[in-house]
Design a protein around this motif. Structure first.
Motif: not given
Ligand SMILES: NC(=O)CC[C@H](N)C(=O)O
Length: 385
Positions: A249, A251, A277-278, A281, A319, A321-322
């Motif tokens: 997801g 952000g 991914c998200l 996190q 993909n 950024g965090f």
């Molecule tokens: N692809 C994703 O789930 C991206 C996770 C989160 N938004 C990030 O940029 O790190």
């Protein structure tokens, strides 16, 4: 290589309400086959002039780059890119057109804007249904061919992630998408069911790529997709389930507090849980770890992830950024990025909880890590314990 079959695009584009709003001057230029110029402006004032091949309307967001050679239909429809102006560093984009919706990651484009070096408006692929420019115009997404995507990418690599805007005749302010709850914007609002398998997995939809659903259904799973803030442990829940998968997801993961709380409650109940991914996190935050923003993120289909304690390196699609900075107590690092050493996955010492920063569903590939779905389902089904 700006090779626009503009009048053809325009006829199609007029069928969409968004395209109808395009101003008359722009239309006249398209009919005359005259290029329309725009600019990408970064928050530090750096400016790249370009030729427009998408929607004629200004947009601001975070400028990111993807070094993948293929996969623009999947990237554009990946909700993780919401709020971002995507730069494709591969020098030729558009050459294989846009496939049928069944192959997209969601039913519409999520990127805020697109930047390429050379756009090809005459696709050559048997599965192509329309040109990339036509698709962007229909969906109201601006796009520029700026030629020097290499300079832009070097600039972002040197200075770190940056806000930017695509502008035409009128200026607009910069906007930081990461201060918003983007997950709430892209998550579905209804419970959805896919597949009729022997095992039920709840997919927490933070902006889920459809290939996650396809990957589970192909493994004989009934997938129940729930909104990101669904109250999963309420008395009234009308379905039973065997495990939880937290999706990718957009952000900052710290904005998705309700999803973090749901995952915390799931782990308290010892429910097998996987994050992508998200989702990785979110699971890390729920278990007491922490996340931070990377300087410029990982976006491509060639990210090397080493499995900790082995010499095995998987080539993965990413993909983000965090990243996860602090691994939660009772978890161990499972994968690390071979380029920068950042965390790429964690797993609990004993319990069935694990998550990965990369994409095992990996449309458009590579498929090195799709075994992780089998690993998860073995835990859920109680096999090989
Ligand atoms: N692809 C994703 O789930 C991206 C996770 C989160 N938004 C990030 O940029 O790190």
């Amino acid at each position: 290589m700006h090779n626009k079959n503009v009048s053809g695009n325009l006829l199609e584009a007029t069928s969409s309400p968004i395209a109808v709003e395009q101003d008359a001057a722009h239309r006249a230029m398209l009919i005359a086959n005259q290029p329309t110029y725009g600019a990408l402006v970064l928050e530090d004032g750096t400016r790249f002039e370009g030729i427009s091949f998408g929607y004629h309307g200004a947009i601001s967001g975070e400028v990111v780059f993807c070094t993948g050679m293929v996969g623009y239909p999947e990237a554009l429809t990946d909700a993780s890119f919401s709020g971002q102006i995507l730069t494709m560093t591969f020098p030729i984009i558009g050459n294989y057109g846009v496939p049928d919706k069944a192959l997209w990651e969601d039913d519409h484009i999520h990127i805020a804007g697109l930047i390429v070096s050379n756009y090809v408006d005459t696709p050559s692929h048997p599965q192509s249904k329309m040109s990339l420019g036509e698709w962007l115009q229909r969906e109201g997404v601006p796009a520029l061919e700026i030629k020097d995507t290499r300079l832009l990418t070097q600039h972002i690599r040197n200075h770190g992630a940056m806000l930017g805007k695509i502008v035409f005749d009128e200026d607009i302010p910069f906007h930081d998408p990461n201060i918003e709850n983007l997950v709430a914007r892209v998550s579905g609002t209804e419970v959805r069911h896919n597949g009729e398998g022997d095992t039920t997995i709840v997919l927490i939809d933070c902006g889920a790529k459809q290939n996650i659903v396809r990957s589970l259904v192909a493994r004989n799973v009934h997938v129940v997709t729930i909104p990101w803030d669904y109250d999963l442990f309420s008395e009234e829940r009308p379905f039973d389930f065997d495990g939880i998968l937290i999706s990718n997801g957009p952000g900052n993961p710290k904005m998705a507090a309700q999803a973090v709380e749901t995952v915390r409650m799931a782990m308290e109940r010892n429910i097998p849980t996987m994050g992508i991914c998200l989702g990785h996190q979110i699971l890390s935050l729920a278990a007491g770890g922490d996340t931070y923003k990377l300087k410029f993120g990982h976006r491509s289909q060639n990210q090397p992830a080493i499995m900790c304690g082995t010499k095995r390196c998987y080539i993965t699609t990413q993909n983000h950024g965090f990243a996860v900075g602090t691994v939660p107590p009772d978890f161990e690092p499972w994968f690390v990025n071979a380029n920068d050493g950042s965390n790429e996955g964690i797993k609990h010492h004993e319990r069935p909880f694990f998550s990965v920063q990369f994409h095992p569903e990996a449309a458009p590939g590579p498929e090195d890590t799709d075994w992780l779905f089998d690993y998860f389902l073995e835990k859920v089904r109680g096999e090989n314990d």
